[in-house]
Design a protein around this motif. Sequence first.
Motif, mmCIF file in Angstrom:
data_model
loop_
_atom_site.group_PDB
_atom_site.id
_atom_site.type_symbol
_atom_site.label_atom_id
_atom_site.label_comp_id
_atom_site.label_asym_id
_atom_site.label_seq_id
_atom_site.Cartn_x
_atom_site.Cartn_y
_atom_site.Cartn_z
ATOM 1 N N PHE A 124 0.837 -1.186 0.000
ATOM 2 C CA PHE A 124 0.000 0.000 0.000
ATOM 3 C C PHE A 124 0.883 1.252 0.000
ATOM 4 N N TYR A 125 0.527 2.187 -0.879
ATOM 5 C CA TYR A 125 1.310 3.411 -1.018
ATOM 6 C C TYR A 125 0.398 4.618 -1.164
ATOM 7 N N ILE A 126 0.957 5.793 -0.839
ATOM 8 C CA ILE A 126 0.344 7.074 -1.209
ATOM 9 C C ILE A 126 1.128 7.588 -2.398
ATOM 10 N N ILE A 127 0.434 7.869 -3.492
ATOM 11 C CA ILE A 127 1.118 8.433 -4.667
ATOM 12 C C ILE A 127 0.708 9.888 -4.831
ATOM 13 N N ASP A 128 1.679 10.715 -5.154
ATOM 14 C CA ASP A 128 1.469 12.152 -5.343
ATOM 15 C C ASP A 128 1.851 12.495 -6.775
ATOM 16 N N LEU A 129 0.831 12.789 -7.591
ATOM 17 C CA LEU A 129 1.054 13.159 -8.994
ATOM 18 C C LEU A 129 0.935 14.682 -9.111
ATOM 19 N N ASP A 130 2.069 15.358 -9.178
ATOM 20 C CA ASP A 130 2.084 16.822 -9.330
ATOM 21 C C ASP A 130 2.354 17.116 -10.806
ATOM 22 N N LEU A 131 1.263 17.319 -11.556
ATOM 23 C CA LEU A 131 1.348 17.302 -13.017
ATOM 24 C C LEU A 131 1.385 18.709 -13.606
ATOM 25 N N PRO A 132 2.316 18.970 -14.517
ATOM 26 C CA PRO A 132 2.386 20.287 -15.174
ATOM 27 C C PRO A 132 1.251 20.460 -16.189
ATOM 28 N N LYS A 133 1.107 21.682 -16.696
ATOM 29 C CA LYS A 133 -0.011 22.014 -17.608
ATOM 30 C C LYS A 133 -0.012 21.179 -18.877
ATOM 31 N N GLU A 134 1.168 20.851 -19.397
ATOM 32 C CA GLU A 134 1.244 20.178 -20.691
ATOM 33 C C GLU A 134 1.036 18.673 -20.619
ATOM 34 N N THR A 135 0.689 18.137 -19.453
ATOM 35 C CA THR A 135 0.570 16.683 -19.300
ATOM 36 C C THR A 135 -0.431 16.092 -20.288
ATOM 37 N N LEU A 136 -1.668 16.625 -20.300
ATOM 38 C CA LEU A 136 -2.688 16.098 -21.216
ATOM 39 C C LEU A 136 -2.332 16.413 -22.666
ATOM 40 N N GLU A 137 -1.757 17.545 -22.867
ATOM 41 C CA GLU A 137 -1.417 17.953 -24.238
ATOM 42 C C GLU A 137 -0.397 16.997 -24.847
ATOM 43 N N ASN A 139 5.205 7.252 -18.880
ATOM 44 C CA ASN A 139 5.571 8.473 -19.615
ATOM 45 C C ASN A 139 5.824 9.678 -18.721
ATOM 46 N N PHE A 140 5.507 9.584 -17.428
ATOM 47 C CA PHE A 140 5.749 10.746 -16.558
ATOM 48 C C PHE A 140 6.171 10.306 -15.154
ATOM 49 N N MET A 141 7.132 9.373 -15.100
ATOM 50 C CA MET A 141 7.625 8.880 -13.816
ATOM 51 C C MET A 141 8.199 10.002 -12.954
ATOM 52 N N GLU A 142 8.841 10.961 -13.606
ATOM 53 C CA GLU A 142 9.494 12.018 -12.833
ATOM 54 C C GLU A 142 8.503 12.917 -12.106
ATOM 55 N N ASP A 143 7.226 12.837 -12.469
ATOM 56 C CA ASP A 143 6.206 13.663 -11.821
ATOM 57 C C ASP A 143 5.493 12.924 -10.684
ATOM 58 N N VAL A 144 5.924 11.693 -10.417
ATOM 59 C CA VAL A 144 5.242 10.863 -9.425
ATOM 60 C C VAL A 144 6.138 10.657 -8.210
ATOM 61 N N SER A 145 5.598 10.958 -7.030
ATOM 62 C CA SER A 145 6.274 10.656 -5.765
ATOM 63 C C SER A 145 5.488 9.558 -5.058
ATOM 64 N N ILE A 146 6.214 8.624 -4.475
ATOM 65 C CA ILE A 146 5.578 7.471 -3.834
ATOM 66 C C ILE A 146 6.010 7.388 -2.383
ATOM 67 N N TYR A 147 5.015 7.310 -1.486
ATOM 68 C CA TYR A 147 5.264 7.170 -0.049
ATOM 69 C C TYR A 147 4.682 5.829 0.422
ATOM 70 N N PRO A 148 5.427 5.044 1.187
ATOM 71 C CA PRO A 148 4.819 3.836 1.777
ATOM 72 C C PRO A 148 3.718 4.252 2.750
ATOM 73 N N LEU A 149 2.574 3.569 2.675
ATOM 74 C CA LEU A 149 1.438 3.915 3.520
ATOM 75 C C LEU A 149 1.680 3.421 4.944
ATOM 76 N N ALA A 150 1.570 4.331 5.893
ATOM 77 C CA ALA A 150 1.668 3.990 7.313
ATOM 78 C C ALA A 150 0.416 4.492 8.021
ATOM 79 N N ILE A 151 0.159 3.972 9.201
ATOM 80 C CA ILE A 151 -1.037 4.404 9.934
ATOM 81 C C ILE A 151 -0.955 5.889 10.272
ATOM 82 N N LYS A 152 0.253 6.363 10.551
ATOM 83 C CA LYS A 152 0.409 7.795 10.834
ATOM 84 C C LYS A 152 -0.028 8.658 9.644
#
Length: 772
Positions: free
Chosen positions: A181-194, A253-266
């Motif tokens: 289980f992970y928390i993923i953070d996708l911080d995507l720039p404007k041109e992602t869909l384009e 195609n956009f690995m560099e925009d993805v941060s992954i955190y292991p899910l903890a109860i905290k």
Amino acid sequence: MNPILQQFLIEARENLLFLDKNLELLESNDGDIVNALFRAAHTLKGSSGLAGFDCVKEITHIAEDLLDAYRSDKIIYSDQLLRTLYDMFDEVAELVDIAEESGEITFIEQERVEEFKSSRAAILDLRDDIQDKQFCEFNIIDDVIPPFGNLFLNDFQRLDFNKLSFDTKAITKEEFETGGFYIIDLDLPKETLELGNDPFYSLYLLGEENVISIYIEVDESCENIAKNPIVWSSRIIAIVYSNQNDFENAFYNFMEDVSIYPLAIKSFFKTELDLKSSDCLKPLIADIKLFLENLDIDGLIDLLQGVSKDLQKDSLEYFLINRLCYILEVNDLNTELLNEMVGYVVDVLNIDELYTEVCDHNTTEDVIIASQKEKKASKPMAKMVKIDLDDVDKMMDIVGEMLVIKNSLPYIAQALNFENIEANRRELMARYDEINRVTIQLQEKVMEMRLLSLSFIFDRYPKLIRDISKSLGKKIKYVESGGDTKLDKTIIEKLADPLIHIIRNSLDHGIESPDIREQKGKSPEGTISIKAESLGDKVYVSIEDDGKGIDVQKVVQKALEKKMVDVEALEQMSEEEKLMLVFHPGVSTMEQISELSGRGVGMDVVRQSINEVGGKISLSSTVNVGTKLVLELPMSVALSNVFHIKLGNANYALSMDSIVETVQVPKNEVEYINQQPMLKLRGVLIPLVFYYKLLSSDIDSKDSYSLVIIQTQGQKFGFVVDEFVNQLDIVQKPLAPNFKNHPFISGTSLLGNGEVLFVINPSRLYTVKEKK
């Protein structure tokens, strides 16, 4: 038992068996074998993680590191490597045994895990805290808890909080490959869909069932999105279950925009909200502590929900109290996690007086470990066995036939009248023949499914032999064949302990120490071999060693000292019969008593156990060459072929295997020697057994006696009965617990007329005769 844990235990046994049998081949450095061993360890680690068996996961992770280093030629083979791997998988096997018996996940002392880590560090020659984090292109952040807790709605029913780590922990390459289980953070720039990258489709690729919760933030006005719907920046934060392969497939195609955190109860409590005021909670500390001590979760929830009504809804305290209440409502938390979670919330709210002393509910790991140590060392039989699906299908076909026959009976009953009695009789007999045929098929199939491979007990012996030989300072080679030979489950259960007795005797005072073996011109490494094979309806299990053998003269001397035989009887005995005296209580050729053997109380237990299942024992031995013991066992005891007799008006049965013959002898041919009735049958004197309490009162007034000649434990005697009835097959049921110590009745069955048939154990019958 938790279904996931149950499935893990089944798979774990298979992998542990493979590892136990093949680790000794590690020295060959065969690539296929090493890779297969690595895969087995890797599978154990992954499946134990899914089952929440964290201690198994931790141990197998260490083993996997060693196997990976060996297959990558980073280390070379050594005895220390093999010994460490055996020790780790033996530890895992014990944890699996305890979990199977208790139905719950078990724990291990952390000191033991640290020992394994130290061994790994010594073999790999590295520090345990060095971790290689460059195993993928994602930004994995495993040293901080992200402040996203308040972004997720209270919708975590699919999560089992008992299986989550409370705090963040370092993620290894293997763990990331396996999944979690992970928390993923996708911080995507404007041109992602384009650029053609759709983050929502990427989440869809992870699987809808694997996306637990999601938060979406769009950093653009509705007007601008309407003008240009594919140019806008966004941030997506989600809780997911996934692994490295699925992450790469989804976000390639956009690995560099993805941060992954292991899910903890905290993670569910960490937020950037501000603390307004928690003063209203302080008066409730005593109540909270009382609810925890009494494990009154409902009362605790009601208390917290009541106080939350007075809190500001945009405050940290309101969020924490409501999140805690929700988690308590949807999860049955273990006591340790419950205390840790409430303690964390209390600490964040700055009212930590509550946790100056955490109450002890006697469910900590130390208590559980202590109770596990008190369990018997002998392992239980597996409670679960695999059944071939084809067998289930065949049983369904048979049951289907039985239903058809059953449904035909009402029609026959409806047509029954005085005019066609003969026709109905023929019809009923035809149906009886069909029922008999189908019942026999069903019985044979059920009997077949009751048969288990001897590997169920053979698989435990390599570890037993390793442990005992290590304590004795002996080198032992274990050879096994015929593990796939099948026996009735009841016999296998009764066979486990006798075989352990025999193996211990061979190890302790059968096989010599390495220096003595070398003096005798033998290899310093002794050999114990176990072989099983089936011939007809019998199974033969032989245990053989190349040790010092049994000195027959010492056995005879012990038997004379114990007054079990006299000199005259000894002169009539063959060498094998003299050897068989070791199965009498108190007979041992050992001069010194050890922790393992030498008291003479083991082999008589072996004989008794084998006799109880209708088996026979033969023994041969040559001094300084070795000893061989062979067990002859019936393939099944569920269906017994017996001879039906009558004693008085009651029905009894004797196993056909124990009957030599049946004879009727004139009363005047019975002689009395020392008040013991004897019969001279074809020149051989045979003792007779009369049970007058069971026989009819006029037995001695008859002109002849009906005798069943029985052979058991090397003794032949005549058992006097009132009537011979017939031979039949029965399904024997064990005696109720209150009657299990009956002197000679071993079980019961029902006759076709509904009367009870008592099954006599002939070996016990002769024992009773000896006592009388």
